[in-house]
Scaffold this motif. Structure first.
Motif, mmCIF file in Angstrom:
data_model
loop_
_atom_site.group_PDB
_atom_site.id
_atom_site.type_symbol
_atom_site.label_atom_id
_atom_site.label_comp_id
_atom_site.label_asym_id
_atom_site.label_seq_id
_atom_site.Cartn_x
_atom_site.Cartn_y
_atom_site.Cartn_z
ATOM 1 N N LYS A 8 -4.169 5.787 2.171
ATOM 2 C CA LYS A 8 -3.998 4.429 2.677
ATOM 3 C C LYS A 8 -4.836 3.470 1.834
ATOM 4 C CE LYS A 8 -4.320 1.653 6.849
ATOM 5 N NZ LYS A 8 -3.098 0.920 6.552
ATOM 6 N N ILE A 9 -4.225 2.376 1.460
ATOM 7 C CA ILE A 9 -4.967 1.469 0.603
ATOM 8 C C ILE A 9 -6.099 0.818 1.377
ATOM 9 C CG2 ILE A 9 -3.088 1.065 -0.982
ATOM 10 C CD1 ILE A 9 -2.736 -1.657 0.353
ATOM 11 N N LYS A 10 -7.069 0.382 0.655
ATOM 12 C CA LYS A 10 -8.305 -0.017 1.302
ATOM 13 C C LYS A 10 -8.588 -1.500 1.143
ATOM 14 C CE LYS A 10 -9.099 4.304 2.257
ATOM 15 N NZ LYS A 10 -8.392 4.965 1.176
ATOM 16 N N GLU A 11 -9.602 -1.923 1.860
ATOM 17 C CA GLU A 11 -9.946 -3.332 1.868
ATOM 18 C C GLU A 11 -10.993 -3.627 0.805
ATOM 19 O OE1 GLU A 11 -10.872 -4.237 5.986
ATOM 20 O OE2 GLU A 11 -9.573 -2.593 6.517
ATOM 21 N N ILE A 256 -4.697 -14.271 -3.036
ATOM 22 C CA ILE A 256 -3.900 -14.646 -1.852
ATOM 23 C C ILE A 256 -4.059 -13.624 -0.734
ATOM 24 C CG2 ILE A 256 -1.785 -13.553 -2.751
ATOM 25 C CD1 ILE A 256 -1.979 -16.654 -0.432
ATOM 26 N N PHE A 257 -4.391 -12.370 -1.115
ATOM 27 C CA PHE A 257 -4.482 -11.342 -0.073
ATOM 28 C C PHE A 257 -5.681 -11.545 0.857
ATOM 29 C CE2 PHE A 257 -2.760 -7.380 1.517
ATOM 30 C CZ PHE A 257 -1.444 -7.504 1.129
ATOM 31 N N GLU A 258 -6.675 -12.314 0.386
ATOM 32 C CA GLU A 258 -7.773 -12.669 1.286
ATOM 33 C C GLU A 258 -7.206 -13.439 2.480
ATOM 34 O OE1 GLU A 258 -10.977 -11.937 1.255
ATOM 35 O OE2 GLU A 258 -11.206 -11.081 -0.745
ATOM 36 N N ILE A 260 -3.981 -13.524 3.435
ATOM 37 C CA ILE A 260 -2.943 -12.762 4.143
ATOM 38 C C ILE A 260 -3.580 -11.705 5.044
ATOM 39 C CG2 ILE A 260 -1.072 -11.067 3.801
ATOM 40 C CD1 ILE A 260 -0.366 -12.602 1.215
ATOM 41 N N TYR A 261 -4.576 -10.986 4.519
ATOM 42 C CA TYR A 261 -5.037 -9.797 5.239
ATOM 43 C C TYR A 261 -6.546 -9.545 5.226
ATOM 44 C CZ TYR A 261 -5.880 -4.899 6.285
ATOM 45 O OH TYR A 261 -6.390 -3.742 6.806
ATOM 46 N N PHE A 262 -7.192 -9.629 4.046
ATOM 47 C CA PHE A 262 -8.577 -9.144 3.937
ATOM 48 C C PHE A 262 -9.571 -9.880 4.831
ATOM 49 C CE2 PHE A 262 -7.767 -7.912 -0.738
ATOM 50 C CZ PHE A 262 -7.276 -6.689 -0.347
ATOM 51 N N ASP A 301 -4.127 -5.697 14.669
ATOM 52 C CA ASP A 301 -4.449 -7.087 14.910
ATOM 53 C C ASP A 301 -3.879 -7.970 13.800
ATOM 54 O OD1 ASP A 301 -6.163 -6.642 17.187
ATOM 55 O OD2 ASP A 301 -7.585 -5.752 15.781
ATOM 56 N N SER A 302 -3.445 -7.315 12.720
ATOM 57 C CA SER A 302 -3.148 -8.065 11.497
ATOM 58 C C SER A 302 -1.986 -9.038 11.632
ATOM 59 C CB SER A 302 -2.877 -7.084 10.351
ATOM 60 O OG SER A 302 -1.831 -6.191 10.706
ATOM 61 N N GLY A 303 -1.032 -8.743 12.541
ATOM 62 C CA GLY A 303 0.151 -9.610 12.618
ATOM 63 C C GLY A 303 0.090 -10.668 13.713
ATOM 64 N N VAL A 363 6.136 -9.198 14.118
ATOM 65 C CA VAL A 363 5.607 -9.812 12.889
ATOM 66 C C VAL A 363 4.401 -9.017 12.391
ATOM 67 C CG1 VAL A 363 4.615 -11.924 11.887
ATOM 68 C CG2 VAL A 363 6.364 -12.103 13.680
ATOM 69 N N ASP A 364 4.359 -8.779 11.075
ATOM 70 C CA ASP A 364 3.129 -8.260 10.468
ATOM 71 C C ASP A 364 2.858 -9.024 9.178
ATOM 72 O OD1 ASP A 364 0.813 -6.849 10.211
ATOM 73 O OD2 ASP A 364 1.727 -4.893 9.824
ATOM 74 N N ASP A 365 1.621 -8.900 8.674
ATOM 75 C CA ASP A 365 1.278 -9.675 7.477
ATOM 76 C C ASP A 365 1.820 -9.045 6.209
ATOM 77 O OD1 ASP A 365 -1.060 -8.044 6.061
ATOM 78 O OD2 ASP A 365 -1.305 -7.890 8.212
ATOM 79 N N SER A 366 2.019 -7.710 6.212
ATOM 80 C CA SER A 366 2.497 -7.053 4.985
ATOM 81 C C SER A 366 3.031 -5.668 5.311
ATOM 82 C CB SER A 366 1.350 -6.928 3.966
ATOM 83 O OG SER A 366 0.250 -6.272 4.552
ATOM 84 N N ILE A 367 3.877 -5.195 4.407
ATOM 85 C CA ILE A 367 4.285 -3.787 4.453
ATOM 86 C C ILE A 367 3.838 -3.180 3.136
ATOM 87 C CG2 ILE A 367 6.213 -2.152 4.430
ATOM 88 C CD1 ILE A 367 7.822 -4.031 6.136
ATOM 89 N N VAL A 368 3.118 -2.065 3.213
ATOM 90 C CA VAL A 368 2.705 -1.400 1.984
ATOM 91 C C VAL A 368 3.621 -0.193 1.777
ATOM 92 C CG1 VAL A 368 0.808 -0.346 0.730
ATOM 93 C CG2 VAL A 368 0.350 -2.212 2.328
ATOM 94 N N ARG A 369 3.411 0.868 2.566
ATOM 95 C CA ARG A 369 4.319 2.010 2.468
ATOM 96 C C ARG A 369 5.324 2.051 3.605
ATOM 97 N NH1 ARG A 369 0.513 6.207 3.207
ATOM 98 N NH2 ARG A 369 -0.549 4.428 4.135
ATOM 99 N N GLY A 370 5.118 1.205 4.620
ATOM 100 C CA GLY A 370 6.058 1.127 5.735
ATOM 101 C C GLY A 370 5.681 2.011 6.908
ATOM 102 N N THR A 371 4.584 2.747 6.797
ATOM 103 C CA THR A 371 4.224 3.694 7.855
ATOM 104 C C THR A 371 3.879 2.984 9.168
ATOM 105 O OG1 THR A 371 3.073 4.723 6.016
ATOM 106 C CG2 THR A 371 2.912 5.813 8.136
ATOM 107 N N THR A 372 3.039 1.975 9.086
ATOM 108 C CA THR A 372 2.582 1.294 10.308
ATOM 109 C C THR A 372 3.750 0.698 11.065
ATOM 110 O OG1 THR A 372 0.583 0.692 9.102
ATOM 111 C CG2 THR A 372 0.994 -0.506 11.158
ATOM 112 N N ILE A 373 4.558 -0.059 10.355
ATOM 113 C CA ILE A 373 5.635 -0.787 11.037
ATOM 114 C C ILE A 373 6.660 0.192 11.617
ATOM 115 C CG2 ILE A 373 7.210 -1.256 9.068
ATOM 116 C CD1 ILE A 373 6.068 -4.033 11.345
#
Ligand code: AMP
Length: 478
Positions: A8-11, A256-258, A260-262, A301-303, A363-373
């Protein structure tokens, strides 16, 4: 072998520094500052402190694996005293998490001692490492931070003060960095010339503070003074603050990711409030990607903020559809898929009476690999949702980041190898849409951005990195 979950990608990391010229102890302020930056990294953390009135070189420090509250128990904190200090929270890097990579990095060298904490990634570390090795440097870690510290130490031999050595080092390093450095009598902050990584200045009584995000200032009751300028080297001593802007340039590119998410929802970075930016993103998403539904909800909480923005702009009521158990702590190091699933269920459950028979916009802020959503859609549908329409408040995540996000290889970015329709099917949604690339800028007004992860336009020459572009990017952490 690492499981998919371990990948999982990290912050981003978080840094904090404080100096009290009256000699008052700052350790507890660093502790609380780091706790409030915990969202930026949970792998390891550390604190280094010294007394500016004491003998030079007496830097006291402690580092450990885990959360700030796990590493810094009372018995440890009571051994750390000083009126000048820095702290760091870190995300994991290559494979196993190792204590030797934890920060701050404390270095005793021929001209003294320094402690350094770094947020970001350099892209020319290998080149600098080789240069230093040629003059005899022996590295103990694979971190950028060690390279920066050694470079400063080397430059210090031929300079009058540590600021000059830092300036010379900053001229050589390329990439993203928010640095806080404690030298025995000085607290120094440095921000990369593009402003990729955030860093701000605050004050609490006589103390001056440097922190990755303004939420860390609020946490210790400090007032926000200003953001450190891109390219600025700021030095705080007993005689006041000096600022060196020799590295200043006109072109900036804030990550921009700050927004969106960080960054934390209650922070303001470079004049843009994170909550406002995310509400705005949700509203822009609603305007461009409408769909009929009974309620709008967000991935906890991200979305949540973007879902709220979507709801306000569309007039479709916002509802909470998940209960998040905030007391379970970390569940991300799970050896087996089964235990991992328990972890998810322990953390999140669906509010069945809210979702049964409903058409839901998720709604979520991003999809990386799609696992969460995919997991959350499945949970909503199992609880009786009639349909789940997914809306993502950022564009498809397509390209690797070389500046501090531990992005998996392109192969693991679902959007880089699948169309939106394919992803929609793969995650089990009834419809899927992303924010349009053109709408992204409206999140942050006219703030200049790095949005290379979405548009492939990097703000500096990354050709030395792209040779490895199709490999696992963790090998790109030079
Ligand atoms: P995934 O499950 O791989 O699609 O990851 C998407 C989820 O991870 C979303 O809920 C995002 O809020 C979150 N996310 C986005 N970027 C990062 C990152 N750099 N590190 C950790 N999580 C992230």
């Amino acid at each position: 072998m690492e499981s998919e979950y371990d990948l999982k990608i990290k912050e981003a990391c978080g840094v904090f520094g404080i100096f009290n010229p009256n000699g008052e102890d700052v350790t507890s302020s660093i502790y609380y500052g780091l706790c409030s930056l915990q969202h930026r990294g949970q792998e390891s953390c550390g604190i280094a402190v010294c007394n500016t009135g004491g003998p030079k070189g007496n830097m006291n420090f402690h580092k450990g694996m885990g959360l700030v509250s796990e590493v810094f128990k009372e018995e440890i904190l009571s051994t750390l005293h000083g009126n000048l200090g820095i702290g760091h929270v870190r995300y994991s890097t290559t494979g196993a998490a190792v204590l030797s990579n934890a920060q701050p990095l404390v270095l005793n060298y021929i001209k003294g001692t320094l402690a350094l904490a770094h947020n970001g990634n350099l892209i020319n570390t290998q080149e600098l490492r080789s240069e230093l090795e040629r003059v005899g440097a022996i590295f103990h870690t694979t971190t950028d931070s060690e390279v920066i510290a050694y470079y400063i130490a080397r430059e210090r031999v031929n300079t009058n003060n540590v600021e000059e050595a830092i300036l010379r080092t900053a001229r050589k390093i390329r990439g993203a960095y928010g640095l806080v450095i404690a030298s025995p009598r000085k607290l120094i902050g440095v921000r990369d010339p593009l402003g990729l990584k955030p860093l701000c200045l605050g004050r609490h009584g006589a103390s001056y503070i440097l922190a990755s995000e303004s939420c860390a200032l609020a946490a210790i009751g400090a007032e926000f003074i200003r953001d450190i300028r891109p390219g600025e080297i700021i030095t705080i001593t007993a005689t006041g603050i000096t600022s060196n802007c020799q590295l200043y340039q006109d072109t900036h590119a804030h990550c921009i990711f700050e927004y969106i998410y960080f960054a934390r929802l209650d922070s303001t970075l470079d004049g843009i409030n994170i909550y406002d930016a995310r509400i705005h993103a949700g509203a822009a998403l609603a305007a461009a990607n409408p769909v009929e539904a009974d309620l709008v909800t967000g991935v906890p909480d991200s979305g949540i903020p973007a879902a709220k923005g979507y709801s306000e702009a569309s007039g479709i009521p916002f509802a909470l559809t998940f209960y998040k158990n905030s007391y379970v702590g970390r569940t991300f190091i799970k050896p087996t898929q089964k235990e991992r699933e328990f972890g998810v269920r322990m953390k999140l459950s669906v509010l069945e009476s809210v979702v049964r028979g409903k058409r839901i916009i998720l709604v979520d802020d991003s999809i990386v690999r799609g696992t969460t959503i995919a997991n959350l859609i499945c949970m909503l549908k199992n609880a009786g949702a009639k349909s789940v329409h997914v809306r993502i408040s950022s564009p498809p995540f397509l390209y690797p980041c070389y500046f501090g996000t531990d992005i998996p290889s392109n192969k693991q970015l679902i959007a880089s190898s699948h169309t939106v329709d394919e992803i929609c099917t793969m995650i089990g949604a009834d419809s899927l849409d992303y924010m349009k690339l053109e709408a992204l800028q409206s999140m942050v007004g006219d703030l200049p951005l790095c949005k290379a992860c979405f548009d492939n336009h990097y703000p500096m020459d990354i050709s030395s990195c792209t040779e490895n572009k199709n490999n696992d990017s963790r090998s790109l952490r030079l």
